[in-house]
Design an enzyme around this catalytic site. Structure first.
Site, PDB file in Angstrom:
ATOM      1  N   ASP A   1      -1.024  31.005 -28.610  1.00 27.30           N
ATOM      2  CA  ASP A   1      -1.085  31.882 -27.503  1.00 27.30           C
ATOM      3  C   ASP A   1       0.180  32.087 -26.421  1.00 27.30           C
ATOM      4  O   ASP A   1       0.603  31.193 -25.868  1.00 27.30           O
ATOM      5  CB  ASP A   1      -2.095  31.564 -26.460  1.00 27.30           C
ATOM      6  CG  ASP A   1      -2.512  32.584 -25.350  1.00 27.30           C
ATOM      7  OD1 ASP A   1      -2.156  33.436 -25.170  1.00 27.30           O
ATOM      8  OD2 ASP A   1      -3.473  31.947 -24.770  1.00 27.30           O
TER       9      ASP A   1
ATOM     10  N   ARG B   1      -7.423  31.780 -26.842  1.00 22.65           N
ATOM     11  CA  ARG B   1      -6.786  32.778 -25.877  1.00 22.65           C
ATOM     12  C   ARG B   1      -7.071  32.332 -24.542  1.00 22.65           C
ATOM     13  O   ARG B   1      -7.817  31.541 -24.115  1.00 22.65           O
ATOM     14  CB  ARG B   1      -7.126  34.126 -26.212  1.00 22.65           C
ATOM     15  CG  ARG B   1      -6.593  34.782 -27.405  1.00 22.65           C
ATOM     16  CD  ARG B   1      -4.978  34.534 -27.450  1.00 22.65           C
ATOM     17  NE  ARG B   1      -4.444  35.199 -28.750  1.00 22.65           N
ATOM     18  CZ  ARG B   1      -3.887  34.155 -29.726  1.00 22.65           C
ATOM     19  NH1 ARG B   1      -4.006  32.771 -29.129  1.00 22.65           N
ATOM     20  NH2 ARG B   1      -3.223  34.312 -30.850  1.00 22.65           N
ATOM     21  N   CYS B   2      -6.151  32.514 -23.551  1.00 25.71           N
ATOM     22  CA  CYS B   2      -6.222  32.087 -22.389  1.00 25.71           C
ATOM     23  C   CYS B   2      -7.618  32.653 -21.641  1.00 25.71           C
ATOM     24  O   CYS B   2      -8.319  33.653 -21.913  1.00 25.71           O
ATOM     25  CB  CYS B   2      -5.144  32.993 -21.366  1.00 25.71           C
ATOM     26  SG  CYS B   2      -5.231  32.779 -19.656  1.00 25.71           S
ATOM     27  N   PRO B   3      -8.382  31.970 -20.872  1.00 25.95           N
ATOM     28  CA  PRO B   3      -7.977  30.672 -20.177  1.00 25.95           C
ATOM     29  C   PRO B   3      -8.437  29.189 -21.286  1.00 25.95           C
ATOM     30  O   PRO B   3      -8.146  28.262 -20.613  1.00 25.95           O
ATOM     31  CB  PRO B   3      -8.964  30.382 -18.948  1.00 25.95           C
ATOM     32  CG  PRO B   3     -10.302  31.068 -19.623  1.00 25.95           C
ATOM     33  CD  PRO B   3      -9.786  32.078 -20.559  1.00 25.95           C
ATOM     34  N   GLU B   4      -8.817  29.409 -22.442  1.00 26.64           N
ATOM     35  CA  GLU B   4      -9.315  28.270 -23.074  1.00 26.64           C
ATOM     36  C   GLU B   4      -8.200  26.994 -23.407  1.00 26.64           C
ATOM     37  O   GLU B   4      -8.530  25.982 -23.140  1.00 26.64           O
ATOM     38  CB  GLU B   4      -9.906  28.766 -24.292  1.00 26.64           C
ATOM     39  CG  GLU B   4     -11.130  29.500 -23.936  1.00 26.64           C
ATOM     40  CD  GLU B   4     -11.959  29.761 -25.329  1.00 26.64           C
ATOM     41  OE1 GLU B   4     -11.794  29.329 -26.507  1.00 26.64           O
ATOM     42  OE2 GLU B   4     -13.219  30.239 -25.130  1.00 26.64           O
TER      43      GLU B   4
END
Lengths: 404, 79
Positions: free
Chosen positions: B41, B14-17
């Site tokens: 995502d 999930r953001c920011p990954e």
């Protein structure tokens, strides 16, 4: 040779030229000055790329995943975030924290703050060599212990704690382990793939990076959770809000990249200089070594000169930039709490000098330092009635001092 | 469309990954290489095209109809 000679690398370091040069590219209109949180234009995306590169450079030095690195303003903030953040998040699980009495004030003061909030803090007393007693640590663990916080390398005496053994104890007791690595990162090898450490604080300015920037490693698997201490925007995965200082982060990244290349050569070079310094002064009468060479980093040499007052010695050594006690407390005239914890008498603790060497220290500077110390000690002792009494055979421990 | 054995699987992240890992991968591959990205995502539907636009890489094709989104990117900009 440039005077005064800088021998206070444990307090801070000058930035590498390459670090400064790279930082300049992230400040002006000609460079990438954008806010990395800006998603709607190139300036933001370019700035975020620079931050991401630096995050990876930092992660590579300590063998971590870049997603485990959170940027802070320095190791002091990282220690606060780690200890308070864990205490708040896991308070339902327990309220007991274990640390050591010789930790940096950033840890001790944070723990004192938590004590006032109802947390139970155990302060371990170190052994005479500065390391903690592993068996005492095991004994002090309770059912409600949630965190152990121990520094890797002590900033005053340079002693290296056995974080591998401590991590094993924490792991087997299902307790989180926080390490303050401000003085060890980039100086001794740290491999977080092999060490079971949950949180690790570090800084840039101790390894030739800029001041005002640091980081906190937060283990991803198994996931470590903590409560944010700075709110407002949800930057850094919500763990540390605030616009990222891109130029400082870039500088930190370059410093860590250089450290990865130079870690072994730096260590050997500084060890050689430290040995040269010690060999040049060890024959001075009534000199006491406060750093055990077997278990310390070579960057720090802490010695006490009996029958010489520390402040007078600092004044006499005005051509040397050295420290008596840690940088944060040297403004107070209280004897070093670290040295007192090791069992040093007040007089010896007061007459202690910390020489800390670095990448830019030269052989010529060390030779000058040796010569100056000999001259200064002789001169100060010739003026000292205590030295005269000692030399005439008076047992100084049994003198009955009376006050009229 | 040929993919030079380069698949970046960002599923379950999930953001920011996703963008963090995409940036890293793009830096590692050669200029001209095509990369297939898999993601689930929803933020990547917006973020990956923006990344390509502002970082000057070619977004060759997108498929966001399925539950697993697919993006084909060609690295065209020297980092």
């Amino acid at each position: 040779m440039k005077f005064p000679i800088y021998l206070d690398y444990a307090a801070t370091t000058p930035v590498e030229f390459e670090v400064m040069k790279e930082m300049m590219n992230y400040l002006t209109l000609e460079g990438e000055f954008g806010n990395p949180a800006s998603r709607s234009h190139k300036f933001g995306w370019k700035a975020e790329e620079a931050v991401d590169i630096a995050r990876n450079q930092i992660a590579e030095l300590i063998h971590a995943d870049s997603r485990e690195i959170i940027f802070t303003s320095g190791a002091t903030e990282s220690n606060n975030l780690a200890i308070k953040g864990i205490a708040e998040f896991y308070k339902k699980k327990g309220n007991h924290i274990i640390t050591c009495s010789t930790e940096h004030k950033a840890t001790l003061d944070t723990c004192r703050y938590l004590e006032n909030k109802g947390f139970d803090i155990t302060y371990l007393n170190p052994l005479q060599n500065g390391t903690i007693n592993i068996y005492e640590l095991q004994e002090k663990i309770q059912k409600n212990t949630i965190l152990v916080s121990i520094m890797h390398v002590n900033n005053e005496i340079g002693v290296i704690q056995d974080i591998h053994k401590i991590s094993k104890i924490c792991q087997s007791n299902n307790i989180l382990f926080h390490v303050d690595a401000a003085q060890s990162i980039g100086k001794i090898n740290i491999n977080l793939k092999q060490l079971k450490i949950d949180l690790m604080s570090f800084s840039a300015h101790k390894i030739y990076g800029p001041k005002g920037i640091g980081g906190l490693y937060i283990r991803r698997k198994p996931r470590v959770r903590l409560s944010a201490q700075i709110h407002g925007g949800g930057h850094e995965k919500g763990m540390r809000s605030g616009t990222l200082p891109v130029h400082q982060i870039v500088g930190m990244g370059i410093a860590y990249k250089i450290a990865k290349i130079k870690i072994n050569s730096d260590f050997n070079y500084i060890k050689h200089l430290r040995n040269r310094l010690w060999n040049g002064i060890k024959n001075i009468e009534e000199i006491h070594l406060n750093s055990n060479f077997e278990n310390t980093v070579p960057h720090i040499l802490n010695v006490s000169f009996n029958y010489v007052e520390g402040e007078s010695l600092i004044m006499a050594l005005k051509n040397l930039a050295v420290s008596s006690g840690s940088a944060c407390t040297s403004s107070s005239l209280e004897a070093s709490y670290v040295l007192r914890s090791l069992g040093l008498k007040d007089e010896l603790a007061h007459s202690s000098i910390r020489f800390s060497l670095g990448r830019f220290t030269t052989k010529e500077e060390i030779d000058y330092t040796i010569q100056l110390i000999h001259q200064s000690i002789n001169r100060l002792r010739n003026l000292s009635p205590l030295w005269e009494m000692f030399k005439s055979g008076v047992d100084m421990n049994n003198v009955n001092w009376t006050h009229n | 469309m040929t993919v030079d054995n380069n698949v970046l699987d960002l599923r379950k992240l999930r953001c920011p990954e996703p963008i963090m890992l995409l940036r890293k991968k793009i830096r590692e591959i050669k200029n001209g290489t095509t990369l297939l990205i898999l993601s689930d995502d929803p933020s990547t539907i917006r973020e990956i095209p923006q990344y390509c636009k502002f970082m000057h890489h070619k977004l060759l094709k997108i498929n966001t109809k399925d539950t697993i989104y697919k993006f084909w990117i060609q690295k065209t900009h020297k980092m």
